[in-house]
Design a protein around this motif. Structure first.
Motif, PDB file in Angstrom:
ATOM      1  N   LEU A 123       0.896  -1.184   0.145  1.00 55.40           N
ATOM      2  CA  LEU A 123      -0.037  -0.144   0.211  1.00 55.40           C
ATOM      3  C   LEU A 123       0.892   1.348   0.201  1.00 55.40           C
ATOM      4  O   LEU A 123       1.894   1.284   0.764  1.00 55.40           O
ATOM      5  N   THR A 124       0.631   2.232  -0.716  1.00 54.52           N
ATOM      6  CA  THR A 124       1.100   3.567  -0.547  1.00 54.52           C
ATOM      7  C   THR A 124      -0.025   4.536  -0.152  1.00 54.52           C
ATOM      8  O   THR A 124      -1.107   4.262   0.034  1.00 54.52           O
ATOM      9  N   ASP A 125       0.192   5.824  -0.167  1.00 47.89           N
ATOM     10  CA  ASP A 125      -0.914   6.921   0.090  1.00 47.89           C
ATOM     11  C   ASP A 125      -2.241   6.635  -0.497  1.00 47.89           C
ATOM     12  O   ASP A 125      -3.216   7.098  -0.295  1.00 47.89           O
ATOM     13  N   ASP A 126      -1.972   6.329  -1.979  1.00 49.54           N
ATOM     14  CA  ASP A 126      -3.017   6.300  -2.758  1.00 49.54           C
ATOM     15  C   ASP A 126      -3.248   5.153  -3.541  1.00 49.54           C
ATOM     16  O   ASP A 126      -4.195   5.224  -4.514  1.00 49.54           O
ATOM     17  N   THR A 127      -2.605   4.018  -3.493  1.00 49.00           N
ATOM     18  CA  THR A 127      -2.824   2.899  -4.464  1.00 49.00           C
ATOM     19  C   THR A 127      -2.452   1.553  -3.348  1.00 49.00           C
ATOM     20  O   THR A 127      -1.941   1.481  -2.523  1.00 49.00           O
ATOM     21  N   PHE A 128      -3.470   0.734  -3.573  1.00 50.45           N
ATOM     22  CA  PHE A 128      -3.402  -0.749  -3.254  1.00 50.45           C
ATOM     23  C   PHE A 128      -3.047  -1.672  -4.036  1.00 50.45           C
ATOM     24  O   PHE A 128      -3.579  -2.175  -5.187  1.00 50.45           O
ATOM     25  N   TYR A 129      -1.979  -2.147  -4.205  1.00 51.18           N
ATOM     26  CA  TYR A 129      -1.085  -2.974  -5.185  1.00 51.18           C
ATOM     27  C   TYR A 129      -1.447  -4.588  -4.694  1.00 51.18           C
ATOM     28  O   TYR A 129      -0.873  -5.176  -3.678  1.00 51.18           O
ATOM     29  N   ALA A 130      -2.529  -5.084  -5.216  1.00 53.94           N
ATOM     30  CA  ALA A 130      -2.820  -6.505  -4.956  1.00 53.94           C
ATOM     31  C   ALA A 130      -1.880  -7.266  -5.564  1.00 53.94           C
ATOM     32  O   ALA A 130      -1.947  -7.679  -7.014  1.00 53.94           O
ATOM     33  N   ILE A 131      -1.148  -8.276  -4.991  1.00 58.32           N
ATOM     34  CA  ILE A 131       0.024  -9.213  -5.627  1.00 58.32           C
ATOM     35  C   ILE A 131      -0.630 -10.305  -5.777  1.00 58.32           C
ATOM     36  O   ILE A 131      -0.319 -10.722  -7.226  1.00 58.32           O
ATOM     37  N   ASN A 132      -1.351 -11.272  -5.113  1.00 54.03           N
ATOM     38  CA  ASN A 132      -2.124 -12.183  -5.241  1.00 54.03           C
ATOM     39  C   ASN A 132      -2.738 -12.802  -4.049  1.00 54.03           C
ATOM     40  O   ASN A 132      -2.691 -12.019  -2.741  1.00 54.03           O
ATOM     41  N   VAL A 133      -3.606 -14.231  -4.209  1.00 51.10           N
ATOM     42  CA  VAL A 133      -4.018 -14.645  -2.963  1.00 51.10           C
ATOM     43  C   VAL A 133      -3.097 -15.842  -2.491  1.00 51.10           C
ATOM     44  O   VAL A 133      -2.801 -16.578  -3.266  1.00 51.10           O
ATOM     45  N   TYR A 134      -2.829 -15.885  -1.354  1.00 52.81           N
ATOM     46  CA  TYR A 134      -1.877 -16.865  -0.830  1.00 52.81           C
ATOM     47  C   TYR A 134      -2.488 -17.451   0.445  1.00 52.81           C
ATOM     48  O   TYR A 134      -3.606 -17.047   1.286  1.00 52.81           O
ATOM     49  N   SER A 135      -1.873 -18.533   0.915  1.00 52.94           N
ATOM     50  CA  SER A 135      -2.325 -19.289   2.048  1.00 52.94           C
ATOM     51  C   SER A 135      -1.441 -18.660   3.416  1.00 52.94           C
ATOM     52  O   SER A 135      -0.290 -17.823   3.031  1.00 52.94           O
ATOM     53  N   HIS A 136      -1.851 -18.927   4.440  1.00 55.25           N
ATOM     54  CA  HIS A 136      -1.079 -18.565   5.631  1.00 55.25           C
ATOM     55  C   HIS A 136       0.360 -19.331   5.685  1.00 55.25           C
ATOM     56  O   HIS A 136       1.277 -19.006   6.306  1.00 55.25           O
ATOM     57  N   GLN A 137       0.803 -20.155   4.794  1.00 59.24           N
ATOM     58  CA  GLN A 137       2.050 -20.776   4.586  1.00 59.24           C
ATOM     59  C   GLN A 137       3.194 -20.004   3.659  1.00 59.24           C
ATOM     60  O   GLN A 137       4.223 -20.520   3.577  1.00 59.24           O
ATOM     61  N   SER A 138       2.763 -18.782   3.316  1.00 62.43           N
ATOM     62  CA  SER A 138       3.357 -18.123   2.279  1.00 62.43           C
ATOM     63  C   SER A 138       4.005 -16.837   2.628  1.00 62.43           C
ATOM     64  O   SER A 138       4.584 -16.134   1.725  1.00 62.43           O
ATOM     65  N   PHE A 139       3.940 -16.577   4.060  1.00 56.24           N
ATOM     66  CA  PHE A 139       4.664 -15.530   4.489  1.00 56.24           C
ATOM     67  C   PHE A 139       6.096 -15.410   4.278  1.00 56.24           C
ATOM     68  O   PHE A 139       6.757 -14.298   4.490  1.00 56.24           O
ATOM     69  N   LEU A 140       6.829 -16.538   3.865  1.00 53.35           N
ATOM     70  CA  LEU A 140       8.226 -16.476   3.764  1.00 53.35           C
ATOM     71  C   LEU A 140       8.643 -16.661   2.350  1.00 53.35           C
ATOM     72  O   LEU A 140       9.749 -16.953   2.062  1.00 53.35           O
ATOM     73  N   ASP A 141       7.619 -16.875   1.418  1.00 51.51           N
ATOM     74  CA  ASP A 141       7.702 -17.109  -0.071  1.00 51.51           C
ATOM     75  C   ASP A 141       8.473 -15.820  -0.795  1.00 51.51           C
ATOM     76  O   ASP A 141       7.845 -14.980  -0.749  1.00 51.51           O
ATOM     77  N   ALA A 142       9.669 -16.003  -1.025  1.00 47.97           N
ATOM     78  CA  ALA A 142      10.253 -14.983  -2.066  1.00 47.97           C
ATOM     79  C   ALA A 142       9.572 -14.507  -3.234  1.00 47.97           C
ATOM     80  O   ALA A 142       9.925 -13.398  -3.810  1.00 47.97           O
ATOM     81  N   GLY A 143       8.754 -15.512  -3.585  1.00 48.56           N
ATOM     82  CA  GLY A 143       7.975 -15.127  -4.718  1.00 48.56           C
ATOM     83  C   GLY A 143       6.931 -14.170  -4.859  1.00 48.56           C
ATOM     84  O   GLY A 143       6.610 -13.517  -5.748  1.00 48.56           O
ATOM     85  N   VAL A 144       6.701 -13.965  -3.398  1.00 49.79           N
ATOM     86  CA  VAL A 144       5.968 -12.334  -3.181  1.00 49.79           C
ATOM     87  C   VAL A 144       6.790 -11.322  -3.928  1.00 49.79           C
ATOM     88  O   VAL A 144       5.938 -10.454  -4.589  1.00 49.79           O
ATOM     89  N   VAL A 145       7.902 -11.301  -3.641  1.00 48.78           N
ATOM     90  CA  VAL A 145       8.826  -9.992  -4.122  1.00 48.78           C
ATOM     91  C   VAL A 145       8.870 -10.092  -5.495  1.00 48.78           C
ATOM     92  O   VAL A 145       8.971  -9.090  -6.186  1.00 48.78           O
ATOM     93  N   GLU A 146       8.895 -11.441  -5.852  1.00 56.22           N
ATOM     94  CA  GLU A 146       9.293 -11.593  -7.310  1.00 56.22           C
ATOM     95  C   GLU A 146       7.965 -11.076  -8.249  1.00 56.22           C
ATOM     96  O   GLU A 146       8.057 -10.303  -9.096  1.00 56.22           O
ATOM     97  N   LYS A 147       6.629 -11.037  -7.533  1.00 55.42           N
ATOM     98  CA  LYS A 147       5.653 -10.819  -8.306  1.00 55.42           C
ATOM     99  C   LYS A 147       5.603  -9.149  -8.119  1.00 55.42           C
ATOM    100  O   LYS A 147       4.894  -8.502  -9.177  1.00 55.42           O
ATOM    101  N   ILE A 148       6.049  -8.642  -7.252  1.00 53.50           N
ATOM    102  CA  ILE A 148       6.024  -7.188  -7.276  1.00 53.50           C
ATOM    103  C   ILE A 148       7.053  -6.686  -8.174  1.00 53.50           C
ATOM    104  O   ILE A 148       6.683  -5.847  -8.802  1.00 53.50           O
TER     105      ILE A 148
END
Length: 296
Positions: free
Chosen positions: A138-163
């Protein structure tokens, strides 16, 4: 010059401690026990986790996919984002707690939102919890929706890859080319987070990112919260010094309220911002509003 009896730092810390308790009544005892030196940092840590209620444009990653059974929850969340409604109820129930770190937010600057629609039966301030979660920056004016993940994905570097693949411009300032950075697997990343160590995230094209969320100190608090706490402490200290120097200017106003010109008068800090301070004189039921023009 009349003597001013005041401790604006103590007042300032008291307001922040009260805020933390208001957000976390279940851990009031632990917050009461916080050392004064930790209160300001934990306050800004908590505030930084909260999402401000302002309308935001939604940008959705190309790969974004929401399970059909949670499509309505995603629609409800989007409507709130667009109108600036409060979406903090979609965050984790312990999100405001200074004793429950959100390590993904700390390292990558990514929030996770539940897709429930109804209020949680045990905590109406939150929505019903969902298995799938929307990860978003999130920024002051934008919500960047990356994807829908499970609770097991908090450590998945693929999150940064998608950004990186969808909006490289919003994290470009965190790229680093210095030194040697090995690829960190999820087990190693978990250990690093729990040990309060900052790691570099390396994605498949070789691009390396330092902590997008700002990084963490060995104490476990974020660099941003520590810096902000120091900044405001200095400002409050400077304000009290200046206020004491100019306290004689207040005498005519206080005399109208019964001040006799003898002895000290007490003052407490009720509000403080970049532009304005409110100082209360309890003996005379008077609030002085002071415009601040200088910034440290």
């Amino acid at each position: 010059m009349p003597e001013l009896k005041a401790d604006f730092i103590s007042d300032w810390l008291g307001h922040m401690r009260s805020y933390l308790i208001g957000k976390n009544k279940k851990v009031k005892g632990k917050i009461d026990a916080l050392d004064d030196s930790d209160v300001a940092v934990q306050y800004f840590e908590t505030r930084n986790r909260s999402v401000t209620c302002v309308p935001r444009t939604i940008k959705i990653a190309r790969e974004f996919s929401c399970p059909t059974e949670y499509a309505h929850g995603w629609e409800v969340l989007q409507a709130k984002v667009k109108t600036g409604a409060d979406i903090n109820g979609h965050l984790g129930r312990k999100h405001a707690s200074p004793f429950d770190p959100d390590w993904m937010l700390v390292e990558w600057g990514v929030h996770h939102f539940h897709l429930g629609v109804d209020s949680h039966p045990n905590d109406p301030a939150f929505v019903v919890r969902s298995g799938p979660l929307v990860f978003a920056m999130l920024t002051d004016d934008t919500f960047y929706a990356i994807n829908v993940y499970s609770h097991q994905s908090f450590l998945d570097a693929g999150v940064v890859e998608k950004i990186h693949d969808n909006w490289p411009e919003i994290i470009s300032s965190f790229r680093t080319g210095a030194g040697v950075a090995n690829v960190v697997d999820q087990k190693e990343r978990k250990i690093s987070r729990e040990s309060h160590l900052n790691t570099t995230t390396v994605i498949t094209d070789g691009t390396r990112y330092r902590p997008i969320g700002g990084g963490v100190l060995m104490s476990g608090v974020t660099l941003g919260a520590a810096y902000t706490a120091d900044y405001w402490r200095f400002k409050v200290e400077d304000f009290q010094t200046d206020f004491q120097t100019r306290s004689g200017e207040l005498v005519p106003m206080l005399m109208e309220r019964g001040y006799s010109g003898e002895g000290p008068f007490e003052a407490t800090l009720k509000y403080f911002s970049e532009n304005e301070a409110h100082v209360f004189f309890p003996q005379y039921d008077l609030v002085a509003i002071v415009n601040l023009v200088a910034s440290r």
